[in-house]
Design a protein around this motif. Structure first.
Motif, PDB file in Angstrom:
ATOM      1  N   ASP A   7      53.372  31.121  39.856  1.00  0.00           N
ATOM      2  CA  ASP A   7      52.957  29.845  39.278  1.00  0.00           C
ATOM      3  C   ASP A   7      51.820  30.032  38.292  1.00  0.00           C
ATOM      4  O   ASP A   7      51.740  29.349  37.274  1.00  0.00           O
ATOM      5  N   ILE A   8      50.921  30.976  38.614  1.00  0.00           N
ATOM      6  CA  ILE A   8      49.750  31.218  37.770  1.00  0.00           C
ATOM      7  C   ILE A   8      49.654  32.710  37.484  1.00  0.00           C
ATOM      8  O   ILE A   8      49.635  33.535  38.413  1.00  0.00           O
ATOM      9  N   LYS A   9      49.609  33.083  36.212  1.00  0.00           N
ATOM     10  CA  LYS A   9      49.474  34.478  35.793  1.00  0.00           C
ATOM     11  C   LYS A   9      48.002  34.755  35.472  1.00  0.00           C
ATOM     12  O   LYS A   9      47.396  34.055  34.663  1.00  0.00           O
ATOM     13  N   LEU A  10      47.461  35.767  36.100  1.00  0.00           N
ATOM     14  CA  LEU A  10      46.034  36.057  35.988  1.00  0.00           C
ATOM     15  C   LEU A  10      45.736  37.138  34.954  1.00  0.00           C
ATOM     16  O   LEU A  10      46.523  38.062  34.753  1.00  0.00           O
ATOM     17  N   LYS A  11      44.547  37.003  34.336  1.00  0.00           N
ATOM     18  CA  LYS A  11      44.047  38.007  33.400  1.00  0.00           C
ATOM     19  C   LYS A  11      42.643  38.432  33.829  1.00  0.00           C
ATOM     20  O   LYS A  11      41.974  37.734  34.598  1.00  0.00           O
ATOM     21  N   ALA A  12      42.204  39.571  33.326  1.00  0.00           N
ATOM     22  CA  ALA A  12      40.863  40.061  33.627  1.00  0.00           C
ATOM     23  C   ALA A  12      39.826  39.009  33.237  1.00  0.00           C
ATOM     24  O   ALA A  12      39.894  38.414  32.160  1.00  0.00           O
ATOM     25  N   GLY A  13      38.889  38.772  34.139  1.00  0.00           N
ATOM     26  CA  GLY A  13      37.839  37.800  33.886  1.00  0.00           C
ATOM     27  C   GLY A  13      38.116  36.426  34.435  1.00  0.00           C
ATOM     28  O   GLY A  13      37.210  35.585  34.511  1.00  0.00           O
ATOM     29  N   ASP A  14      39.375  36.165  34.833  1.00  0.00           N
ATOM     30  CA  ASP A  14      39.701  34.870  35.432  1.00  0.00           C
ATOM     31  C   ASP A  14      38.957  34.699  36.764  1.00  0.00           C
ATOM     32  O   ASP A  14      38.619  35.676  37.435  1.00  0.00           O
ATOM     33  N   ILE A  15      38.737  33.456  37.141  1.00  0.00           N
ATOM     34  CA  ILE A  15      38.103  33.125  38.414  1.00  0.00           C
ATOM     35  C   ILE A  15      39.068  32.280  39.239  1.00  0.00           C
ATOM     36  O   ILE A  15      39.566  31.263  38.767  1.00  0.00           O
ATOM     37  N   VAL A  16      39.339  32.719  40.445  1.00  0.00           N
ATOM     38  CA  VAL A  16      40.169  31.967  41.376  1.00  0.00           C
ATOM     39  C   VAL A  16      39.219  31.188  42.289  1.00  0.00           C
ATOM     40  O   VAL A  16      38.450  31.787  43.049  1.00  0.00           O
ATOM     41  N   ARG A  17      39.289  29.866  42.233  1.00  0.00           N
ATOM     42  CA  ARG A  17      38.371  29.024  43.002  1.00  0.00           C
ATOM     43  C   ARG A  17      39.097  28.306  44.129  1.00  0.00           C
ATOM     44  O   ARG A  17      40.189  27.774  43.934  1.00  0.00           O
ATOM     45  N   PHE A  18      38.495  28.330  45.313  1.00  0.00           N
ATOM     46  CA  PHE A  18      38.976  27.542  46.435  1.00  0.00           C
ATOM     47  C   PHE A  18      37.746  27.023  47.170  1.00  0.00           C
ATOM     48  O   PHE A  18      36.933  27.779  47.668  1.00  0.00           O
ATOM     49  N   GLY A  19      37.600  25.705  47.168  1.00  0.00           N
ATOM     50  CA  GLY A  19      36.376  25.131  47.697  1.00  0.00           C
ATOM     51  C   GLY A  19      35.185  25.618  46.904  1.00  0.00           C
ATOM     52  O   GLY A  19      35.176  25.619  45.675  1.00  0.00           O
ATOM     53  N   GLN A  20      34.153  26.082  47.632  1.00  0.00           N
ATOM     54  CA  GLN A  20      32.947  26.599  46.988  1.00  0.00           C
ATOM     55  C   GLN A  20      33.016  28.103  46.737  1.00  0.00           C
ATOM     56  O   GLN A  20      32.036  28.712  46.295  1.00  0.00           O
ATOM     57  N   GLN A  21      34.173  28.710  47.027  1.00  0.00           N
ATOM     58  CA  GLN A  21      34.314  30.158  46.939  1.00  0.00           C
ATOM     59  C   GLN A  21      34.976  30.583  45.636  1.00  0.00           C
ATOM     60  O   GLN A  21      35.759  29.823  45.048  1.00  0.00           O
ATOM     61  N   GLU A  22      34.682  31.807  45.197  1.00  0.00           N
ATOM     62  CA  GLU A  22      35.242  32.330  43.951  1.00  0.00           C
ATOM     63  C   GLU A  22      35.678  33.780  44.109  1.00  0.00           C
ATOM     64  O   GLU A  22      34.987  34.583  44.727  1.00  0.00           O
ATOM     65  N   LEU A  23      36.839  34.092  43.521  1.00  0.00           N
ATOM     66  CA  LEU A  23      37.320  35.461  43.384  1.00  0.00           C
ATOM     67  C   LEU A  23      37.339  35.802  41.897  1.00  0.00           C
ATOM     68  O   LEU A  23      38.010  35.124  41.107  1.00  0.00           O
ATOM     69  N   GLN A  24      36.606  36.827  41.506  1.00  0.00           N
ATOM     70  CA  GLN A  24      36.644  37.293  40.123  1.00  0.00           C
ATOM     71  C   GLN A  24      37.767  38.314  39.969  1.00  0.00           C
ATOM     72  O   GLN A  24      37.915  39.218  40.801  1.00  0.00           O
ATOM     73  N   VAL A  25      38.584  38.171  38.926  1.00  0.00           N
ATOM     74  CA  VAL A  25      39.702  39.074  38.685  1.00  0.00           C
ATOM     75  C   VAL A  25      39.256  40.222  37.795  1.00  0.00           C
ATOM     76  O   VAL A  25      38.745  40.010  36.692  1.00  0.00           O
ATOM     77  N   ARG A  26      39.457  41.458  38.286  1.00  0.00           N
ATOM     78  CA  ARG A  26      39.182  42.650  37.490  1.00  0.00           C
ATOM     79  C   ARG A  26      40.476  43.444  37.342  1.00  0.00           C
ATOM     80  O   ARG A  26      41.150  43.722  38.342  1.00  0.00           O
ATOM     81  N   SER A  27      40.821  43.822  36.139  1.00  0.00           N
ATOM     82  CA  SER A  27      42.028  44.592  35.889  1.00  0.00           C
ATOM     83  C   SER A  27      41.804  46.044  36.288  1.00  0.00           C
ATOM     84  O   SER A  27      40.886  46.704  35.784  1.00  0.00           O
ATOM     85  N   THR A  28      42.643  46.550  37.208  1.00  0.00           N
ATOM     86  CA  THR A  28      42.507  47.935  37.676  1.00  0.00           C
ATOM     87  C   THR A  28      43.875  48.626  37.694  1.00  0.00           C
ATOM     88  O   THR A  28      44.366  49.056  38.735  1.00  0.00           O
ATOM     89  N   PRO A  29      44.533  48.745  36.536  1.00  0.00           N
ATOM     90  CA  PRO A  29      45.847  49.386  36.481  1.00  0.00           C
ATOM     91  C   PRO A  29      45.774  50.881  36.739  1.00  0.00           C
ATOM     92  O   PRO A  29      44.697  51.479  36.737  1.00  0.00           O
ATOM     93  N   GLY A  30      46.942  51.467  36.941  1.00  0.00           N
ATOM     94  CA  GLY A  30      47.028  52.909  37.170  1.00  0.00           C
ATOM     95  C   GLY A  30      48.010  53.204  38.282  1.00  0.00           C
ATOM     96  O   GLY A  30      48.860  54.088  38.158  1.00  0.00           O
ATOM     97  N   HIS A  31      47.901  52.495  39.409  1.00  0.00           N
ATOM     98  CA  HIS A  31      48.931  52.572  40.449  1.00  0.00           C
ATOM     99  C   HIS A  31      50.170  51.855  39.923  1.00  0.00           C
ATOM    100  O   HIS A  31      51.278  52.369  39.988  1.00  0.00           O
ATOM    101  N   THR A  32      49.983  50.655  39.420  1.00  0.00           N
ATOM    102  CA  THR A  32      50.986  49.946  38.621  1.00  0.00           C
ATOM    103  C   THR A  32      50.265  49.389  37.396  1.00  0.00           C
ATOM    104  O   THR A  32      49.032  49.353  37.351  1.00  0.00           O
TER     105      THR A  32
END
Length: 294
Positions: A141-166
């Motif tokens: 539903d949602i495609k993420l890019k480096a630097g995006d923030i996933v928010r749920f309630g007061q919490q945040e997940l920062q997206v960091r691109s770490t390719p190499g395995h895939t």
């Protein structure tokens, strides 16, 4: 982070996962094998309870996969990271038990060793949305890019691109709690293989050193798998003790070339399904579960 308790959520017993251990080269003394139950939920104490994060680490004994449930205590919004389709019912039961509302189902990459539970969870929990990196070329539903923030309630997940395995691997960082979810890019004392799915040893090395090893030393790191009964590591530990990624780039590339690992056991079923959120060409038993959920 201290391990508070371990609770089996199913009564179905399965043999100890010798094939996982053989594939990884791990040897576990019998005294360390705590149970034959397939899955567990681990209640982890978070560094600062005042920040309101509810954290659960769950394990699939068949594929040695960790699934993480993160919830915001104030709003009851939650996310699941790297769910396994066979254990979607377990995840929903835990969400209900904790009175959480599932907002997002998030994957660290397009897995080759298990079918994601994202699609089934979307059926079991109407309204939740799936997420995966845009670079993975998989549906969500949602495609993420480096630097995006996933928010749920007061919490945040920062997206960091770490390719190499895939090519589409990402690491999710929670700076407020000093922790990160590294997928297969960085395992405890190891890393994901680089010989398929557009993998590249040099890319993986640079990803880990630039995006994970640059985090503060005390940050806790939670991988997508472990084959030796370990649950968590840290930036400092991996920089000091990781036998692969602690070497020079040239040495690392040679180590990865010399692994000669076996063909992934579930890749032929997993990759086609995971390209479309775990909803394609499923084995009969899983297709029946999906049909019932529909």
């Amino acid at each position: 982070m201290a391990l508070v308790s371990a609770m089996a959520l199913t009564g179905r017993t399965l043999p100890v996962v010798h094939r996982c251990l053989r594939a990884s080269g791990a040897i576990i003394p019998g005294s360390q094998l705590i149970s034959n139950f397939r899955c567990f939920s681990y209640n982890m104490a978070v560094p600062d309870a005042k920040t309101g994060l509810l954290f659960r680490q769950m394990f699939d004994r068949d594929t040695c996969t960790y699934t993480y449930l993160l919830g915001d205590r104030e709003t009851a919004e939650a996310v699941l990271i790297d769910p396994v389709i066979e254990l979607a019912a377990r995840d929903v039961a835990l969400l209900n038990q904790l009175n959480l509302s599932l907002k997002y189902v998030v994957n660290t990459h397009m897995h080759a060793d298990h079918i994601t539970g994202s699609g089934l969870l979307k059926l079991l929990v109407p309204g939740c949305q799936s997420m995966i990196a845009e670079a993975s070329n998989a549906d969500a539903d949602i495609k993420l890019k480096a630097g995006d923030i996933v928010r749920f309630g007061q919490q945040e997940l920062q997206v960091r691109s770490t390719p190499g395995h895939t090519s589409g691997c990402v690491t999710y960082v929670m700076h407020e709690h000093s922790l990160a979810f590294t997928g297969d890019a960085l395992l405890i004392g190891g890393c994901g293989r680089t010989d398929f799915q557009e993998g590249c040893s040099e890319t993986l090395y640079k990803s880990v050193h630039s995006q994970i090893f640059t985090l503060p030393q005390h940050y806790a790191l939670y991988p997508a798998h472990d084959y030796q009964g370990l649950t968590v590591t840290s930036v400092e530990e991996e920089k000091k003790h990781n036998p692969r990624l602690g070497r020079s780039l040239k040495e690392f590339v040679q180590i990865m070339e010399d692994l000669k690992m076996p063909y992934p056991r579930k890749i032929d079923a997993s990759l086609p399904a995971n390209k479309v959120c775990g909803l394609y060409n499923l084995p009969d038993d899983l297709a029946a579960i999906l049909k019932d959920a529909s």
